[in-house]
Design an enzyme around this catalytic site. Structure first.
Site, PDB file in Angstrom:
ATOM      1  N   ARG A 134       0.889  -1.169   0.000  1.00 28.18           N
ATOM      2  CA  ARG A 134       0.000   0.000   0.000  1.00 28.18           C
ATOM      3  C   ARG A 134       0.929   1.223   0.000  1.00 28.18           C
ATOM      4  O   ARG A 134       1.947   1.210   0.663  1.00 28.18           O
ATOM      5  CB  ARG A 134      -0.919  -0.047   1.210  1.00 28.18           C
ATOM      6  N   GLY A 147      -9.275   0.154  -4.236  1.00 31.15           N
ATOM      7  CA  GLY A 147      -8.269   1.221  -4.171  1.00 31.15           C
ATOM      8  C   GLY A 147      -7.269   1.113  -5.306  1.00 31.15           C
ATOM      9  O   GLY A 147      -6.943   2.094  -5.992  1.00 31.15           O
ATOM     10  N   ASP A 167     -12.889  -9.539  -0.383  1.00 28.11           N
ATOM     11  CA  ASP A 167     -14.104  -8.930   0.199  1.00 28.11           C
ATOM     12  C   ASP A 167     -15.319  -9.047  -0.704  1.00 28.11           C
ATOM     13  O   ASP A 167     -16.438  -8.920  -0.241  1.00 28.11           O
ATOM     14  CB  ASP A 167     -13.873  -7.436   0.473  1.00 28.11           C
ATOM     15  N   ARG A 182     -13.437  -5.548   4.834  1.00 26.54           N
ATOM     16  CA  ARG A 182     -13.234  -4.184   5.349  1.00 26.54           C
ATOM     17  C   ARG A 182     -14.536  -3.449   5.629  1.00 26.54           C
ATOM     18  O   ARG A 182     -14.816  -3.055   6.742  1.00 26.54           O
ATOM     19  CB  ARG A 182     -12.386  -3.398   4.355  1.00 26.54           C
TER      20      ARG A 182
HETATM   21  P1  ADP Z   1      -7.222  -2.452  -2.281  1.00 24.56           P
HETATM   22  O1  ADP Z   1      -6.792  -2.309  -3.697  1.00 24.56           O
HETATM   23  O2  ADP Z   1      -7.078  -3.831  -1.754  1.00 24.56           O
HETATM   24  O3  ADP Z   1      -8.572  -1.810  -2.032  1.00 24.56           O
HETATM   25  P2  ADP Z   1      -6.047  -0.078  -1.043  1.00 24.56           P
HETATM   26  O4  ADP Z   1      -7.371   0.596  -0.907  1.00 24.56           O
HETATM   27  O5  ADP Z   1      -5.105  -0.049   0.106  1.00 24.56           O
HETATM   28  O6  ADP Z   1      -6.167  -1.630  -1.395  1.00 24.56           O
HETATM   29  O7  ADP Z   1      -5.302   0.571  -2.314  1.00 24.56           O
HETATM   30  C1  ADP Z   1      -4.056   0.012  -2.712  1.00 24.56           C
HETATM   31  C2  ADP Z   1      -3.171   1.101  -3.292  1.00 24.56           C
HETATM   32  O8  ADP Z   1      -3.813   1.699  -4.424  1.00 24.56           O
HETATM   33  C3  ADP Z   1      -2.937   2.276  -2.337  1.00 24.56           C
HETATM   34  O9  ADP Z   1      -1.942   1.987  -1.386  1.00 24.56           O
HETATM   35  C4  ADP Z   1      -2.498   3.357  -3.325  1.00 24.56           C
HETATM   36  O10 ADP Z   1      -1.149   3.155  -3.709  1.00 24.56           O
HETATM   37  C5  ADP Z   1      -3.404   3.063  -4.532  1.00 24.56           C
HETATM   38  N1  ADP Z   1      -4.586   3.920  -4.454  1.00 24.56           N
HETATM   39  C6  ADP Z   1      -5.673   3.742  -3.672  1.00 24.56           C
HETATM   40  N2  ADP Z   1      -6.556   4.750  -3.861  1.00 24.56           N
HETATM   41  C7  ADP Z   1      -5.992   5.605  -4.795  1.00 24.56           C
HETATM   42  C8  ADP Z   1      -6.369   6.843  -5.415  1.00 24.56           C
HETATM   43  N3  ADP Z   1      -7.546   7.421  -5.111  1.00 24.56           N
HETATM   44  N4  ADP Z   1      -5.518   7.419  -6.307  1.00 24.56           N
HETATM   45  C9  ADP Z   1      -4.340   6.838  -6.610  1.00 24.56           C
HETATM   46  N5  ADP Z   1      -3.910   5.688  -6.065  1.00 24.56           N
HETATM   47  C10 ADP Z   1      -4.723   5.070  -5.168  1.00 24.56           C
HETATM   48  O1  F6P Z   2      -9.334  -5.686   1.357  1.00 29.33           O
HETATM   49  C1  F6P Z   2      -8.990  -6.975   1.716  1.00 29.33           C
HETATM   50  C2  F6P Z   2      -8.705  -7.045   3.192  1.00 29.33           C
HETATM   51  O2  F6P Z   2      -8.380  -8.362   3.516  1.00 29.33           O
HETATM   52  C3  F6P Z   2      -9.858  -6.599   4.077  1.00 29.33           C
HETATM   53  O3  F6P Z   2     -10.866  -7.588   4.216  1.00 29.33           O
HETATM   54  C4  F6P Z   2      -9.125  -6.332   5.365  1.00 29.33           C
HETATM   55  O4  F6P Z   2      -9.832  -5.458   6.228  1.00 29.33           O
HETATM   56  C5  F6P Z   2      -7.849  -5.665   4.864  1.00 29.33           C
HETATM   57  O5  F6P Z   2      -7.603  -6.191   3.563  1.00 29.33           O
HETATM   58  C6  F6P Z   2      -6.672  -5.940   5.769  1.00 29.33           C
HETATM   59  O6  F6P Z   2      -5.596  -5.180   5.243  1.00 29.33           O
HETATM   60  P1  F6P Z   2      -4.077  -5.533   5.658  1.00 29.33           P
HETATM   61  O7  F6P Z   2      -3.719  -6.831   4.989  1.00 29.33           O
HETATM   62  O8  F6P Z   2      -3.279  -4.378   5.127  1.00 29.33           O
HETATM   63  O9  F6P Z   2      -4.061  -5.660   7.156  1.00 29.33           O
END
Ligand code: ADP
Ligand code: F6P
Length: 320
Positions: A72, A104, A127, A171
């Site tokens: 992340r 994200g 999720d 989440r």
């Molecule tokens: P997931 O993809 O599992 O939902 P995150 O929400 O942590 O995980 O997003 C993963 C990565 O995607 C973030 O750490 C960031 O680098 C990038 N990211 C998330 N949201 C944005 C955004 N609005 N603009 C640009 N990059 C983003």
């Molecule tokens: O988005 C997938 C997920 O496993 C969620 O269900 C959980 O809340 C989160 O990632 C945990 O994030 P991390 O692995 O950074 O603790």
């Protein structure tokens, strides 16, 4: 297009390796070089990428996690970070990107596309909260992990006449709790979408005890409105009849060898993503809708969360 890159980003999901393998082999089959970006946007900003050949992706189909690792990263959320990422891609002559990840990560994919880099997203998150697709890579495997744990816990719960409170991931989404509850035969299911008051949970469990049930299972999503430890303490005090025990499944739900379903889903989505990229598409996510594989604009995908169908809530209340 002669050189593309692939990354895995956000929470890892079983099946990501199958998708990486499909992207690499589909690209090579079309005479395209495929680069692997390590550690998602963090690695992109560091220029940490290298060419992947067919050999690098052999023997990974059955492995959980991701050989490219994930991370992340906050810097990529800034305009400066995004400009840096663009420079890195241009330095390596990368002409297209495939992003495998959750909502994200798909927001980040949309940014890359808007910056002029052809980018295709692949939904991967246990999720199942990603809009526009019936399911995402990792959901089926995580659900099977939950059911395996739940069946084991039911054995010991029955031996001791206990109630187990089981917390699952998701989440902000109760999909894993709800489907785990339906398929695992839980007496109580608590989700962010339809939360129950602690008093209601106690009443349900007391009724199960009075009915003479040998055990009870209450499955709760981590995004529920109260902490599972608070619920457990509350139920102890309420004297519902059963002894109470608590299990938090945590990251066990993120690991493990991907199921056949997830391997197939990931493989099909990986090949589709390459085909769409090479045919000139960008700013879309590959999606599963019914039997169809299609694409949905990333703008649409990232502006809302996938809703759980009412039918599942009705099933849960009918069968509890
Ligand atoms: P997931 O993809 O599992 O939902 P995150 O929400 O942590 O995980 O997003 C993963 C990565 O995607 C973030 O750490 C960031 O680098 C990038 N990211 C998330 N949201 C944005 C955004 N609005 N603009 C640009 N990059 C983003
Ligand atoms: O988005 C997938 C997920 O496993 C969620 O269900 C959980 O809340 C989160 O990632 C945990 O994030 P991390 O692995 O950074 O603790």
């Amino acid at each position: 297009m002669k050189r593309i890159a692939v990354m895995t980003s956000g929470g890892d999901a079983p099946g990501m390796n199958a998708a990486i393998r499909a992207v690499v082999r589909a690209g090579i089959a079309k005479d395209v070089e495929v680069y692997g970006i390590r550690q998602a946007y963090q690695g992109l900003l560091a220029g940490d990428m290298e060419r992947l050949t067919s050999r690098e992706v052999s023997g990974i189909l059955q492995r959980g996690g991701t050989i490219l690792q994930t991370a992340r990263n906050e810097e990529f959320k800034t305009a400066q970070g995004q400009r840096k990422a663009l420079r890195r891609l241009n330095e390596e002559n990368i002409e297209g990107v495939v992003v495998i990840g959750g909502d994200g990560s798909l927001r980040g994919a949309n940014v890359l596309s808007q910056l002029g880099i052809p980018t295709i997203g692949i939904p991967a998150s246990i999720d199942n909260d990603i809009f526009g697709t019936d399911t995402s890579i990792g959901v089926d495997t995580a659900l099977n992990t939950i059911l395996d744990a739940l069946d084991r816990l039911r054995d010991t719960a029955t031996s001791h006449n206990r109630c187990f409170i089981i917390e699952v991931m998701g989440r902000n989404c109760g999909y894993l709790a709800l489907t785990g509850g339906i398929l695992g035969g839980a007496e109580v299911v608590i989700t962010p979408e339809r939360p129950m008051k602690m008093e209601e949970v106690a009443a349900e469990l007391e009724a199960a005890y009075v009915k003479g049930k040998a055990h009870a299972i209450a499955i709760i999503a981590e995004g529920a409105p109260y902490k599972v430890t608070d619920l457990s303490e509350f139920l102890e005090k309420q004297q519902v009849g059963f002894e109470i025990r608590l299990t938090i499944l945590g990251h066990t739900q993120r690991g493990g060898s991907p199921s056949a379903f997830d391997r197939l889903l990931a493989t099909r989505m990986g090949v589709e993503a390459v085909n769409r990229l090479l045919s000139g598409e960008s700013g879309v996510m590959v999606a599963r809708q019914g039997r169809k594989q299609t694409t949905v604009p990333l703008e649409e995908v990232t502006s809302q969360m996938r809703a759980i169908s009412d039918e599942y809530f009705e099933l849960a209340s009918l069968l509890q």
